[in-house]
Design an enzyme around this catalytic site. Sequence first.
Site, PDB file in Angstrom:
ATOM      1  N   HIS A 229     -13.778   3.177   7.330  1.00 13.47           N
ATOM      2  CA  HIS A 229     -13.077   2.271   6.829  1.00 13.47           C
ATOM      3  C   HIS A 229     -13.469   1.742   5.171  1.00 13.47           C
ATOM      4  O   HIS A 229     -13.889   0.532   5.205  1.00 13.47           O
ATOM      5  CB  HIS A 229     -13.198   0.903   7.933  1.00 13.47           C
ATOM      6  CG  HIS A 229     -12.010   0.130   7.900  1.00 13.47           C
ATOM      7  ND1 HIS A 229     -11.425  -0.579   9.046  1.00 13.47           N
ATOM      8  CD2 HIS A 229     -11.261  -0.154   6.911  1.00 13.47           C
ATOM      9  CE1 HIS A 229     -10.495  -1.253   8.875  1.00 13.47           C
ATOM     10  NE2 HIS A 229     -10.180  -1.042   7.555  1.00 13.47           N
TER      11      HIS A 229
ATOM     12  N   GLU B  55     -14.159   1.838  15.931  1.00 13.24           N
ATOM     13  CA  GLU B  55     -15.216   2.099  14.745  1.00 13.24           C
ATOM     14  C   GLU B  55     -16.242   1.245  14.840  1.00 13.24           C
ATOM     15  O   GLU B  55     -16.262  -0.015  15.149  1.00 13.24           O
ATOM     16  CB  GLU B  55     -14.273   2.012  13.557  1.00 13.24           C
ATOM     17  CG  GLU B  55     -13.724   0.712  13.073  1.00 13.24           C
ATOM     18  CD  GLU B  55     -12.844   0.542  11.948  1.00 13.24           C
ATOM     19  OE1 GLU B  55     -12.192   1.707  11.831  1.00 13.24           O
ATOM     20  OE2 GLU B  55     -12.631  -0.546  11.310  1.00 13.24           O
TER      21      GLU B  55
ATOM     22  N   ILE C  44       0.849  -1.186  -0.045  1.00 11.62           N
ATOM     23  CA  ILE C  44      -0.073  -0.012   0.097  1.00 11.62           C
ATOM     24  C   ILE C  44       0.736   1.179  -0.006  1.00 11.62           C
ATOM     25  O   ILE C  44       0.616   2.210  -0.822  1.00 11.62           O
ATOM     26  CB  ILE C  44      -0.904   0.134   1.043  1.00 11.62           C
ATOM     27  CG1 ILE C  44      -1.829  -1.275   1.067  1.00 11.62           C
ATOM     28  CG2 ILE C  44      -1.759   1.372   1.239  1.00 11.62           C
ATOM     29  CD1 ILE C  44      -2.568  -1.529   2.271  1.00 11.62           C
TER      30      ILE C  44
ATOM     31  N   SER D 229      -4.626   2.774   8.151  1.00 15.82           N
ATOM     32  CA  SER D 229      -4.177   1.342   8.610  1.00 15.82           C
ATOM     33  C   SER D 229      -5.227   0.681   9.550  1.00 15.82           C
ATOM     34  O   SER D 229      -6.009   0.196   9.168  1.00 15.82           O
ATOM     35  CB  SER D 229      -2.678   1.353   8.925  1.00 15.82           C
ATOM     36  OG  SER D 229      -2.450   2.267  10.337  1.00 15.82           O
ATOM     37  N   ARG D 230      -4.874   0.896  10.665  1.00 12.77           N
ATOM     38  CA  ARG D 230      -5.556   0.341  11.603  1.00 12.77           C
ATOM     39  C   ARG D 230      -5.877   1.482  12.824  1.00 12.77           C
ATOM     40  O   ARG D 230      -4.755   2.033  13.184  1.00 12.77           O
ATOM     41  CB  ARG D 230      -5.205  -0.823  12.544  1.00 12.77           C
ATOM     42  CG  ARG D 230      -5.394  -2.230  11.580  1.00 12.77           C
ATOM     43  CD  ARG D 230      -6.722  -2.386  11.612  1.00 12.77           C
ATOM     44  NE  ARG D 230      -7.165  -3.766  10.814  1.00 12.77           N
ATOM     45  CZ  ARG D 230      -7.292  -3.724   9.611  1.00 12.77           C
ATOM     46  NH1 ARG D 230      -7.041  -2.651   8.726  1.00 12.77           N
ATOM     47  NH2 ARG D 230      -7.746  -4.709   8.721  1.00 12.77           N
TER      48      ARG D 230
END
Length: 323
Positions: A288, A269, A160, A239-240
């Site tokens: 997301h 989330e 990515i 990402s996270r």
Amino acid sequence: MKRKILIGLNRYDFDPSNNHVAENYLLEHGFELSFFEKEGDHMRKAEMIERIGDADACIHYGYLDRDVLAAAKKLKIMTIMAVGFDTTDVAACKEHNVRVTIARCPEHAQGVAEVAMTLMLVSNYDVIKRHHETTAGHFHQYVGEQMYGKTLGIVGFGWIGQRLARLVMPYGMRVLAYDPYPNPQAAFALDAEYVSLDELLKESDFVSVHIPGTPENYHLFNDATFAKMKQGAQFINTSRGVNVDEDALYRALTSGHLKGAALDVMENEGEGKMHPLYQLENFCVLPHTGGHNLRARNAMIMRCAKNIVEFFEGKEPPYQLWK
């Protein structure tokens, strides 16, 4: 007797194009499919425990922990319909001899990189603030700054991060990269320079995060990290959510140290929890969406299907989290 695959996604998430390619592929290879048919986007833990007992394989977003594994008497492989695996207890899967694969594919990497690029543009040009002001009847033409010639720091220079580096080439941006596992060939091809994390934070006008949500990366971006960033820099995370201390980000934005932030992920989330960040004009958040485009979804679900078929054919499917 046919092997059974428990699919913990609703039919739309499993097949958003409604072309039945992955479903037909699995049926042609002799598998029985058991879908999640209730309201909602995916199967929760209680139903996983109830239904996984006779499954030989499972396709889901993860959510495989010791409780679910205790009920999974026949399970041989879990293929995660994602690239991140922070919702799966990989160590417990290894103890239970359950293989775990992810749906890594170029189409997903491209989608996430495009979202990161979009968020950079939204943040740089104050799109959220200007939209609200204009629709409220206040027509103010601000003088902003171009991205051309600015420095982009990419934290995590895998598929990515590398795709993002390619996307910014027409912008004439200097690209710095930090990754504990450097790829010099990729950096050379993309005209990126590997530096330490501290140097990247100090030099970058934009910092874009592309690292897994592992315990080692938990709240990697915190008060100390943000303090090292360049005054007026902008922060992007696709990402996270667990990689960022959101309270620290709020402080960095409200103090004026950071110009803006745009995220595609949050720590909690989907739980309906509000955060003070949501009230800031220099903050943008998406639900997301990085991998949620048709090309990526179709490629990912086909990768999941192939992982299962290859595994039961005695082959080693790619992107296993343990062997």
